[in-house]
Structure formats: structure tokens, C-alpha cells
Design a protein around this motif. Structure first.
Motif, mmCIF file in Angstrom:
data_model
loop_
_atom_site.group_PDB
_atom_site.id
_atom_site.type_symbol
_atom_site.label_atom_id
_atom_site.label_comp_id
_atom_site.label_asym_id
_atom_site.label_seq_id
_atom_site.Cartn_x
_atom_site.Cartn_y
_atom_site.Cartn_z
ATOM 1 N N SER A 294 -63.864 -9.776 -4.477
ATOM 2 C CA SER A 294 -63.745 -8.326 -4.645
ATOM 3 C C SER A 294 -63.353 -7.890 -6.053
ATOM 4 O O SER A 294 -63.136 -6.706 -6.291
ATOM 5 C CB SER A 294 -62.725 -7.769 -3.656
ATOM 6 N N LYS B 170 -65.860 -2.280 -5.019
ATOM 7 C CA LYS B 170 -65.585 -1.620 -3.745
ATOM 8 C C LYS B 170 -66.891 -1.151 -3.117
ATOM 9 O O LYS B 170 -67.890 -0.980 -3.785
ATOM 10 C CB LYS B 170 -64.683 -0.402 -3.973
ATOM 11 N N ASP C 282 -65.444 1.442 2.298
ATOM 12 C CA ASP C 282 -64.040 1.035 2.351
ATOM 13 C C ASP C 282 -63.146 2.229 2.677
ATOM 14 O O ASP C 282 -63.544 3.386 2.529
ATOM 15 C CB ASP C 282 -63.593 0.434 1.008
ATOM 16 N N ASN C 283 -61.926 1.944 3.066
ATOM 17 C CA ASN C 283 -60.936 2.978 3.339
ATOM 18 C C ASN C 283 -60.736 3.830 2.092
ATOM 19 O O ASN C 283 -60.463 3.310 1.017
ATOM 20 C CB ASN C 283 -59.624 2.300 3.758
ATOM 21 N N SER D 77 -57.899 3.314 -0.396
ATOM 22 C CA SER D 77 -57.916 2.173 -1.322
ATOM 23 C C SER D 77 -58.507 2.525 -2.684
ATOM 24 O O SER D 77 -58.497 1.706 -3.594
ATOM 25 C CB SER D 77 -58.693 1.001 -0.705
#
Length: 183
Positions: free
Chosen positions: A119, A134, A138-139, A142
């Protein structure tokens, strides 16, 4: 191994390409590569501190721009946001290929200072000098809380990113040198 920014040959590398994004991309693509006027204009805009650029046709330059920002902005952060998780892997592969090309230039020694993970990509020996990869899936939480002095956010296929991702990315643009590209 010495820290990268302490090496005299790194200072030479900075002097040659630090302010020359077009020259660096030319090094990676081969000096015979013929840039379009649109690519020249795009790269000229992106290299400027504080730039905000939106051009959906320039996605293929994301790895080159990321590597330039990463290598020539010591202790910087580049955040690459892909529209899908599987495209994050493609971005990492593109960086890997560019590093392989760089390995066969007079600057090949720099590759031994770079570490590629699932990542992120980082410079060995530093906590705050990396490319963060990312997915727009993704959340959202974050994506916030980054305050590096030299930050660049690249949103690939921005038309597929949520409004929340775009808003958070824009909210990170508080520093004079911060850059945002929506490709």
C-alpha cells in the motif's frame, strides 16, 4: 547504508531533475520520446507548487509524476487514489517498471534506497517520505489527517471518485507547495 538525502550524488540528481519534470519524464520514457503539446502543458502545470490541475486524459502519466514528486521532494507525501482496488496494483506495477528503467541510467543507484510494499512506496530509513496508494473504495476517514510540508494528491479517474473523497482531497490543499491532480 547512508540516508538518501545525505549522499552527494543525490544532491547532483536533485540539481539535474528537481525542477525539470519534463526532463525527468524524458529520462524515463527515452530521450527520443516526442511529447504532445498537451503533455508539455500538463507537466508544466503539475510541477508548479500549489497547482490544481484537472485533466482526465493524462492518467497515463500518474506513475512518472508520482516518482518525480517522490524522489525530488525529500520527506514528501504523494497520495495516489485509484478508482478501484485492482488499479492500485497496476499503479504499483507502473512504478516498479519505471524504477527498472531508472536502474539502467546513471542514477540506477537510487533504486536501492526505495522499498515497495502493498500500500505504499517509501525511501529506506525515513518515516515520512513515501507514496501512499489508496482506492476510492477505502474508508473515507483514511484520507484525512495528512499535514506534510510537500504533499501531492492524484485522483485517478476522478469522475468515479465520491464527492467525499474529492472534498477531503481538496481540504488537504492548505500548504503553498501542495498539489492536486484530478485525472
Amino acid at each position: 547504508m547512508n540516508l538518501l538525502h545525505q549522499l552527494p550524488k543525490f544532491q547532483e540528481f536533485l540539481e539535474e531533475y528537481g525542477d525539470d519534470l519534463l526532463g525527468f519524464v524524458s529520462l524515463l520514457k527515452g530521450h527520443n520520446y516526442s511529447f504532445s503539446h498537451r503533455e508539455i502543458s500538463f507537466l508544466s502545470c503539475v510541477k508548479q507548487p500549489g497547482s490544481r490541475v484537472q485533466d482526465g486524459s493524462m492518467q497515463e502519466l500518474s506513475a512518472e509524476v508520482a516518482l518525480w514528486h517522490f524522489l525530488f521532494r525529500p520527506k514528501s507525501l504523494f497520495i495516489h487514489i485509484s478508482s478501484e482496488k485492482k488499479k492500485t496494483r497496476l499503479f504499483i506495477n507502473a512504478i516498479s517498471l519505471l524504477l527498472e528503467v531508472l536502474k539502467h541510467t546513471k542514477y540506477g543507484w537510487i533504486v536501492e534506497h526505495i522499498e515497495i510494499k502493498k500500500s505504499h512506496i517509501s525511501v529506506v530509513g525515513y518515516d515520512s517520505w513515501y507514496i501512499l496508494i489508496k482506492s476510492a473504495k477505502d474508508n473515507v476517514a483514511s484520507f484525512s489527517g495528512f499535514y506534510e510540508d510537500d504533499l501531492m494528491v492524484w485522483i485517478d479517474e476522478h469522475h468515479n471518485a465520491s464527492e467525499a473523497i474529492i472534498d477531503i482531497s481538496k481540504s488537504l490543499m492548505v500548504g503553498f507547495t501542495h498539489r492536486l491532480v484530478m485525472a
